[in-house]
Design an enzyme around this catalytic site. Sequence first.
Site, PDB file in Angstrom:
ATOM      1  N   THR A 285      20.599  -4.206  53.968  1.00  0.00           N
ATOM      2  CA  THR A 285      21.339  -3.304  54.852  1.00  0.00           C
ATOM      3  C   THR A 285      20.367  -2.627  55.807  1.00  0.00           C
ATOM      4  OG1 THR A 285      23.109  -2.886  53.254  1.00  0.00           O
ATOM      5  CG2 THR A 285      22.801  -1.251  54.989  1.00  0.00           C
ATOM      6  N   PHE A 287      19.660   0.466  58.253  1.00  0.00           N
ATOM      7  CA  PHE A 287      20.036   1.861  58.464  1.00  0.00           C
ATOM      8  C   PHE A 287      19.382   2.358  59.748  1.00  0.00           C
ATOM      9  CE2 PHE A 287      20.324   1.002  54.005  1.00  0.00           C
ATOM     10  CZ  PHE A 287      21.417   1.730  53.547  1.00  0.00           C
TER      11      PHE A 287
END
Length: 380
Positions: A285, A287
């Site tokens: 992921t 960010f």
Amino acid sequence: MDKIKKSVNQVRDEIKDVDYQIAELFEKRMKYTAELAEAKKAEGAPIYDKNREDEKLADITKNRSNPFIVKGLEEIFIQMMSISRKYQYHLVHQRDRYIENYFTEVPELVMFPDTRVVYAGVPGSFTCMACEKFFGEDVDHYGVAKFKEVALALNNGDADYGVLPIENSSAGDVTGVYDILLENDVCMVGEVFVKVDHCLLGCPGSTIEGIKTVYSHPQGLMQCAPYLEKLDVEQKSVDNTAIAAEMVAKRNNPEEAAIASRLAAKLYGLEILDESINFEDSNVTRFVVLSKKRQYTKDAGKISISFSLLHESGTLYNILSHFIYNDLNLSHIESVPLPDKQWEYRFYIDITGNLHDPAVRNALQGVRAEVADFKILGNY
């Protein structure tokens, strides 16, 4: 007498002669384009004049009965005028006050002993892990429940930086984050990547066979979809993976489980019923780090922008070609339908580069002149 048929090579030779003529005329047209650029600069006229280009297309194609020829001429001249604009932007080198007025170059992100960072989630969440990875575990940081509360904390001055998930390698863009970037006066100033390793967490004494309901963030549920299908359990979304773990721990129901990290299991006293349950081993992921200050560092290498376009043939290609002509790499593109505007879209694009690079400024100047709702989301 029958017309003598030409051979393939004969026809190709004749086409080649025409192509050479076209090339000569194109070069001649570019010389006039250079003169036009200087004239526009002297008079303060804009390089892009959509009405003028529409008039030219109508004039070029009038009185031509063959629809194929009309369409072909439109395509040729749309591209030729687009190339001419790029050449003019390149020649004029107009000072880009948009970047100068809104962005400041800094040696590095400013950090003070009292610097505060806000993130969406609770301790043990992947966003908290991203925050600590970027700023260090000793930074003063705290979590909020909603993504929009991160922007609110920045707007109110309660925090100096914020951290939000924006993209997952298997589930795609995180819903709602781009809206926050557009609706709030915040800027992307950094990014950090966290490997996602989801675990199925239950209260002490629970078993996989006894689980009937699983809680997690929508992205966590998507990232573990094949595993959950095999379990045949009810799936319920919550705001954060660690919030799901905290809730399961408090409720202490052996029929409920959470999808979250190993750290969340440790923090909330849950048992790991199964590990690495996401369907991609390389699940990561991305960010983003947000700030109220529109700044970028000298070594920043990625730029995020957004804009909207009409649903017309060739419009997106013409915009993307600004990056091609300036030798800039496009690393990400996302389109989202505009509300209440049928067949119109907002695009989110990432390119490599820094806002102080002449090629970047040249490309963005051209893009900004030819789109609506242009915004630089950040350089990081």
